[in-house]
Motif scaffolding. Sequence first.
Motif, PDB file in Angstrom:
ATOM      1  N   ASN A   1       0.837  -1.201   0.000  1.00 39.14           N
ATOM      2  CA  ASN A   1       0.000   0.000   0.000  1.00 39.14           C
ATOM      3  C   ASN A   1       0.880   1.261   0.000  1.00 39.14           C
ATOM      4  OD1 ASN A   1      -1.455   2.261   1.563  1.00 39.14           O
ATOM      5  ND2 ASN A   1      -3.124   0.921   0.929  1.00 39.14           N
TER       6      ASN A   1
ATOM      7  N   PHE B   1       2.260   2.645  -3.306  1.00 42.08           N
ATOM      8  CA  PHE B   1       1.398   3.444  -4.179  1.00 42.08           C
ATOM      9  C   PHE B   1       1.072   4.806  -3.581  1.00 42.08           C
ATOM     10  CE2 PHE B   1       1.407  -0.845  -5.553  1.00 42.08           C
ATOM     11  CZ  PHE B   1       1.720  -0.672  -6.895  1.00 42.08           C
ATOM     12  N   ARG B   2       1.225   4.915  -2.283  1.00 39.64           N
ATOM     13  CA  ARG B   2       1.140   6.254  -1.704  1.00 39.64           C
ATOM     14  C   ARG B   2       2.409   7.054  -2.031  1.00 39.64           C
ATOM     15  NH1 ARG B   2       0.619   6.068   3.720  1.00 39.64           N
ATOM     16  NH2 ARG B   2       0.814   3.787   3.872  1.00 39.64           N
TER      17      ARG B   2
ATOM     18  N   GLN C   1       4.176   6.540  -4.736  1.00 39.77           N
ATOM     19  CA  GLN C   1       3.990   6.839  -6.160  1.00 39.77           C
ATOM     20  C   GLN C   1       3.141   8.091  -6.337  1.00 39.77           C
ATOM     21  OE1 GLN C   1       3.009   3.719  -9.232  1.00 39.77           O
ATOM     22  NE2 GLN C   1       0.987   4.684  -9.177  1.00 39.77           N
ATOM     23  N   THR C   2       2.036   8.153  -5.596  1.00 39.92           N
ATOM     24  CA  THR C   2       1.111   9.282  -5.699  1.00 39.92           C
ATOM     25  C   THR C   2       1.815  10.596  -5.348  1.00 39.92           C
ATOM     26  OG1 THR C   2      -0.704   7.809  -5.081  1.00 39.92           O
ATOM     27  CG2 THR C   2      -1.095  10.180  -4.853  1.00 39.92           C
TER      28      THR C   2
END
Lengths: 446, 446
Positions: free
Chosen positions: A140, A143-144, A146-147
């Motif tokens: 998880n 992808f945080r 990445q964001t």
Amino acid sequence: MTERTLVSQLHAREDGLVSVSGWVETVRDQKKVQFVILRDETGAVQLVNPATRPAEDGSEQDVAALAMTETISGLATGTFLTAHGALKHDERVKLGGVEIKLHSLEIAAAANPETPIAADSSPEKRMDWRFLDLRQRRNNLIFRVQTTFEHALRTYWIERDYIEVHSPKLMASPSESNAELFALEYFGDQTAYLAQSPQFFKQMAQVSGFGKIFEIAPAFRADPSFTSRHATEFTSIDAEISWIDSHEDVARMQEELLQFAFQAVADKHGAEVQELFGVEVQVPAIPFPRIPLAEALEIVKSRGYEVPRTDGDLDPEGERQIAAYVRETYGHQFVFITDYHPGIRAFYHMRDEETGLTKSYDLLFNGVEITTGAQREHRVDVLIEQAKEKGLDPEHLNFYLDFFRFGAPPHGGFGMGLARVLMLMLGESSIREVTYLFRGPTRLAP
Amino acid sequence: MTERTLVSQLHAREDGLVSVSGWVETVRDQKKVQFVILRDETGAVQLVNPATRPAEDGSEQDVAALAMTETISGLATGTFLTAHGALKHDERVKLGGVEIKLHSLEIAAAANPETPIAADSSPEKRMDWRFLDLRQRRNNLIFRVQTTFEHALRTYWIERDYIEVHSPKLMASPSESNAELFALEYFGDQTAYLAQSPQFFKQMAQVSGFGKIFEIAPAFRADPSFTSRHATEFTSIDAEISWIDSHEDVARMQEELLQFAFQAVADKHGAEVQELFGVEVQVPAIPFPRIPLAEALEIVKSRGYEVPRTDGDLDPEGERQIAAYVRETYGHQFVFITDYHPGIRAFYHMRDEETGLTKSYDLLFNGVEITTGAQREHRVDVLIEQAKEKGLDPEHLNFYLDFFRFGAPPHGGFGMGLARVLMLMLGESSIREVTYLFRGPTRLAP
């Protein structure tokens, strides 16, 4: 109904009634008390319930309490539910210093009790069940990160008046080379190709007078290799700017951009990345070191490694060697390798008039190439010559060459693989681990 | 060399030496004086040069001045160049109140003197030469509006802890329907399909516990139609959120999001949009009006229009009629049409237990559908029943159905076409005008 509280908000809340929603991570079903660890997108919390079991002597028990206990005993890992109960701060509870004494549960969708994977399943098996694999806290976090990273890139550009473009992925001609190309039938008699990069179209924006542009979008390569760094579909980060003097202007933009984005990630996720990945997100100092390719080959040689390639380029081991040198010498994770021979660069790279070498660079991050950048040739006659030299037929490139026949500014840019950057930033071993759904020669699902 | 000054910065600069870079928009070559309008990505400026012509009596002239005059006489529209000269503020100059008296010119790439299109060429012809068409000031503005709009969307989401995903565009099975599907050979014996939407994969993020996600990415439809609203490749704006009570939660997020993004566009580009497109960027009030489909059909009928469709949905004229009603009644450009019959919705739309209608909406903007939103069915048994009812074979959907077999939260989201929003916001007649490079059944190039 009580409004949903995110787990991360519980600590700041006063004791009292709350509702939390998430999925069951573990159940500890003890004789006298039951514990459920419920996870949501922000964290995990302990739910507690004093167990009410059927009395051995057959005496009457509270029906609701019995049912609740039974429900909890039957909870499968992964079941999504909403729990209502009384929040209680208790410093002895290791998990966040709070727990919730359950009043009721609403099950949204019960999980099949047999979870097909565990955290230590093989990568292939985890990819088969990627939607479960992604429930892991560290996945998880990827992808945080990445964001945050991408938003920082875009913010950097937008603050500097770049235009965002969405170039087409369906093309009438190959965008880079005739190899590793996906083709499809397009309304009967036409053939479309999937864009291998937005190269031609981001250059088009320059002749359209857009000045500075960026795009973050998928790119496609029918690349049959199974390395840790290749995928058939990947997210490409691209920028292109006009009125540059050389590739050095592109490099300067890119290093500033990366410093800005790494800073954003370090600020927001540094501690959690350290905890879950055991690595520090280092904000790179600028300028990044620059080493001409010829010099890099000498350095690698002097370290006792002879690059076996005959084309004069570095190979992966050579890249690792030069990265080790840069780390030892400059304490830096990044290095621009510059001045590549035209023989190993695309026809559209501009060449230096004195040296004959291309005005281009590769950017290595911890020894892995993450970017090629260059000034592009914008003079159509020179471009045609360089295409011919590479054995390309200018006729097939006409749609691209036309761009430069009606005026063009000097320009250049770079393409950067998102997954490679994330992989190296987090110290992961493969881009598969940092891609939402990896695509490779034998991987099209889920 | 003097550093480049952007045209927009000239007014604030003091008189003195400057360099500007851009392309030639027009040349006025008078006997005694020459004017060049040079445009860059920020505006246009007048360059001026006192002409030095060969003397009729053959007397000697300044060679450099003669050459400069000749160069300017020969400048083709579109030529990219850098001009050095003396900036002079002069209120009589209509174009920005400044002009530059030329000292020298450096031509980057001269344009072919025969420009193949004009601003009033046919749309098809302009698309053939899109890279020239995009040099028009209003076309440039479209993409600056796009940039601001998208950045506002992402900022709204990121401030609310959404995760950005990049879902794969290559899939082993169709993502929406078996119709209008692009297929390609994938490493010999496999077939890959291009994603028609990120539908399945954004739902996957919900069962992965991501909570709230967004994606802005290309989607592909092998749609043979030639309307002003359809393309074979388009930019899809998608969001999906967990733990909703109904589609109403999705609608509330979307209207807030749009208000936020329209505000950003109005603030940054409102005046220029008014000038170049003759329309006002209206920031929509929230809540947007909501009208159940059955009621919408009644309203349209009462306005004297009978929808000819037999499936119970609105047709484009019906959508325009309901939009006119909403404008007259609520003074609003947007309307959510809700409660669609399952017969005209995808199998994965959740149904209301009481009415049997889907918990879904379409969002119309100035009478054109820009979005479908819905709560999704997350109970796998119900999902299978609904798929069967639509004549779909659950076996073919297994990879998707698996998502819901290991726990799932209630969730929903929307998909929105970027080009449709831009078209309607700017009062344009076709998405072709607001797409960087349009793709349709007969349009794959440039």
